[in-house]
Scaffold this motif. Structure first.
Motif, PDB file in Angstrom:
ATOM      1  N   THR A 225      31.675  28.734  49.168  1.00 18.17           N
ATOM      2  CA  THR A 225      31.578  28.703  47.709  1.00 18.17           C
ATOM      3  C   THR A 225      32.547  29.682  47.050  1.00 18.17           C
ATOM      4  O   THR A 225      33.210  29.341  46.074  1.00 18.17           O
ATOM      5  CB  THR A 225      30.142  29.023  47.255  1.00 18.17           C
ATOM      6  N   PHE A 226      32.644  30.893  47.578  1.00 18.54           N
ATOM      7  CA  PHE A 226      33.379  31.939  46.876  1.00 18.54           C
ATOM      8  C   PHE A 226      34.743  32.264  47.457  1.00 18.54           C
ATOM      9  O   PHE A 226      35.536  32.935  46.796  1.00 18.54           O
ATOM     10  CB  PHE A 226      32.546  33.223  46.829  1.00 18.54           C
ATOM     11  N   ASP A 227      35.046  31.833  48.670  1.00 23.00           N
ATOM     12  CA  ASP A 227      36.292  32.285  49.275  1.00 23.00           C
ATOM     13  C   ASP A 227      37.150  31.131  49.784  1.00 23.00           C
ATOM     14  O   ASP A 227      38.228  30.873  49.260  1.00 23.00           O
ATOM     15  CB  ASP A 227      35.978  33.254  50.421  1.00 23.00           C
ATOM     16  N   ARG A 228      36.732  30.467  50.823  1.00 24.22           N
ATOM     17  CA  ARG A 228      37.434  29.345  51.458  1.00 24.22           C
ATOM     18  C   ARG A 228      38.803  29.714  52.022  1.00 24.22           C
ATOM     19  O   ARG A 228      39.658  28.861  52.181  1.00 24.22           O
ATOM     20  CB  ARG A 228      37.596  28.170  50.500  1.00 24.22           C
ATOM     21  N   SER A 229      39.048  30.963  52.315  1.00 21.57           N
ATOM     22  CA  SER A 229      40.324  31.348  52.904  1.00 21.57           C
ATOM     23  C   SER A 229      40.117  31.710  54.377  1.00 21.57           C
ATOM     24  O   SER A 229      39.036  32.140  54.777  1.00 21.57           O
ATOM     25  CB  SER A 229      40.936  32.531  52.157  1.00 21.57           C
ATOM     26  N   ARG A 230      41.178  31.523  55.153  1.00 20.16           N
ATOM     27  CA  ARG A 230      41.097  31.885  56.570  1.00 20.16           C
ATOM     28  C   ARG A 230      40.940  33.388  56.728  1.00 20.16           C
ATOM     29  O   ARG A 230      40.224  33.851  57.604  1.00 20.16           O
ATOM     30  CB  ARG A 230      42.352  31.430  57.296  1.00 20.16           C
ATOM     31  N   SER A 231      41.616  34.135  55.874  1.00 23.22           N
ATOM     32  CA  SER A 231      41.512  35.588  55.983  1.00 23.22           C
ATOM     33  C   SER A 231      40.099  36.072  55.642  1.00 23.22           C
ATOM     34  O   SER A 231      39.590  37.001  56.272  1.00 23.22           O
ATOM     35  CB  SER A 231      42.536  36.263  55.077  1.00 23.22           C
TER      36      SER A 231
ATOM     37  N   GLY B 196      30.968  41.254  54.612  1.00 25.23           N
ATOM     38  CA  GLY B 196      32.414  41.271  54.802  1.00 25.23           C
ATOM     39  C   GLY B 196      33.130  40.348  53.838  1.00 25.23           C
ATOM     40  O   GLY B 196      34.168  40.702  53.267  1.00 25.23           O
ATOM     41  N   VAL B 197      32.581  39.160  53.637  1.00 26.20           N
ATOM     42  CA  VAL B 197      33.175  38.213  52.692  1.00 26.20           C
ATOM     43  C   VAL B 197      33.102  38.762  51.271  1.00 26.20           C
ATOM     44  O   VAL B 197      34.075  38.696  50.507  1.00 26.20           O
ATOM     45  CB  VAL B 197      32.476  36.841  52.786  1.00 26.20           C
ATOM     46  N   THR B 198      31.970  39.347  50.910  1.00 24.03           N
ATOM     47  CA  THR B 198      31.788  39.879  49.563  1.00 24.03           C
ATOM     48  C   THR B 198      32.739  41.038  49.288  1.00 24.03           C
ATOM     49  O   THR B 198      33.418  41.069  48.250  1.00 24.03           O
ATOM     50  CB  THR B 198      30.333  40.336  49.367  1.00 24.03           C
ATOM     51  N   VAL B 199      32.817  41.994  50.210  1.00 23.69           N
ATOM     52  CA  VAL B 199      33.698  43.146  50.023  1.00 23.69           C
ATOM     53  C   VAL B 199      35.165  42.704  50.028  1.00 23.69           C
ATOM     54  O   VAL B 199      35.984  43.234  49.269  1.00 23.69           O
ATOM     55  CB  VAL B 199      33.412  44.213  51.104  1.00 23.69           C
ATOM     56  N   GLY B 200      35.499  41.715  50.851  1.00 20.51           N
ATOM     57  CA  GLY B 200      36.863  41.186  50.848  1.00 20.51           C
ATOM     58  C   GLY B 200      37.239  40.575  49.514  1.00 20.51           C
ATOM     59  O   GLY B 200      38.357  40.768  49.020  1.00 20.51           O
ATOM     60  N   ASN B 201      36.325  39.837  48.919  1.00 28.23           N
ATOM     61  CA  ASN B 201      36.594  39.247  47.600  1.00 28.23           C
ATOM     62  C   ASN B 201      36.717  40.308  46.515  1.00 28.23           C
ATOM     63  O   ASN B 201      37.567  40.198  45.626  1.00 28.23           O
ATOM     64  CB  ASN B 201      35.500  38.245  47.225  1.00 28.23           C
ATOM     65  N   ILE B 202      35.876  41.323  46.576  1.00 23.93           N
ATOM     66  CA  ILE B 202      35.971  42.410  45.592  1.00 23.93           C
ATOM     67  C   ILE B 202      37.311  43.124  45.739  1.00 23.93           C
ATOM     68  O   ILE B 202      37.987  43.402  44.748  1.00 23.93           O
ATOM     69  CB  ILE B 202      34.790  43.395  45.760  1.00 23.93           C
ATOM     70  N   GLY B 203      37.709  43.403  46.984  1.00 23.71           N
ATOM     71  CA  GLY B 203      38.995  44.049  47.215  1.00 23.71           C
ATOM     72  C   GLY B 203      40.162  43.205  46.742  1.00 23.71           C
ATOM     73  O   GLY B 203      41.123  43.719  46.167  1.00 23.71           O
TER      74      GLY B 203
ATOM     75  N   GLY C  86      44.701  43.263  40.145  1.00 19.14           N
ATOM     76  CA  GLY C  86      44.908  44.014  38.903  1.00 19.14           C
ATOM     77  C   GLY C  86      44.213  43.380  37.733  1.00 19.14           C
ATOM     78  O   GLY C  86      43.729  42.257  37.771  1.00 19.14           O
ATOM     79  N   SER C  87      44.199  44.098  36.671  1.00 15.51           N
ATOM     80  CA  SER C  87      43.551  43.646  35.445  1.00 15.51           C
ATOM     81  C   SER C  87      44.536  42.904  34.568  1.00 15.51           C
ATOM     82  O   SER C  87      45.644  43.377  34.310  1.00 15.51           O
ATOM     83  CB  SER C  87      42.982  44.843  34.692  1.00 15.51           C
ATOM     84  N   THR C  88      44.140  41.745  34.077  1.00  9.55           N
ATOM     85  CA  THR C  88      44.985  40.963  33.186  1.00  9.55           C
ATOM     86  C   THR C  88      44.469  40.977  31.750  1.00  9.55           C
ATOM     87  O   THR C  88      44.988  40.296  30.895  1.00  9.55           O
ATOM     88  CB  THR C  88      45.102  39.499  33.666  1.00  9.55           C
ATOM     89  N   GLU C  89      43.417  41.762  31.519  1.00 11.55           N
ATOM     90  CA  GLU C  89      42.845  41.826  30.181  1.00 11.55           C
ATOM     91  C   GLU C  89      43.691  42.745  29.297  1.00 11.55           C
ATOM     92  O   GLU C  89      44.290  43.710  29.750  1.00 11.55           O
ATOM     93  CB  GLU C  89      41.417  42.369  30.254  1.00 11.55           C
TER      94      GLU C  89
END
Length: 91
Positions: free
Chosen positions: A17-23, A70-77, A83-86
């Motif tokens: 749902t949130f990642d779908r990447s091999r890494s 691991g998936v959650t921390v990887g996505n946060i990282g 970077g911020s685009t706001e």
């Protein structure tokens, strides 16, 4: 066994749902393997113990939790690295 299979399916669903990447999948597997190995070493050396271990002196749900973490921390990282685009607020 049913709880372990359900948690494994939910962990894979979280990755899908949130990642779908091999890494992300590799990071989750590596985290789950290494953290479970460390937990097992702690149990084997008598530093830590479970009240009712399921499989090889380790609770069977533990690798699923480590995989999801691991998936959650990887996505946060990844989000922090992008970077911020706001636009800054002028208050």
């Amino acid at each position: 066994v049913q709880l372990s299979l359900t948690l494994a399916a939910l962990s894979l669903g979280l990755w899908w749902t949130f990642d779908r990447s091999r890494s992300g999948f590799g990071l989750g597997l590596t985290t789950a393997f290494l953290a479970t190995l460390i937990a097992q070493l702690l149990v084997y050396n008598g530093i830590y113990q479970y009240t009712s271990p399921d499989f090889l002196y380790v609770r069977s749900w533990l690798p699923c939790i480590f995989f999801s973490g691991g998936v959650t921390v990887g996505n946060i990282g990844r989000q922090l690295a992008m970077g911020s685009t706001e636009k800054p607020h002028n208050d």
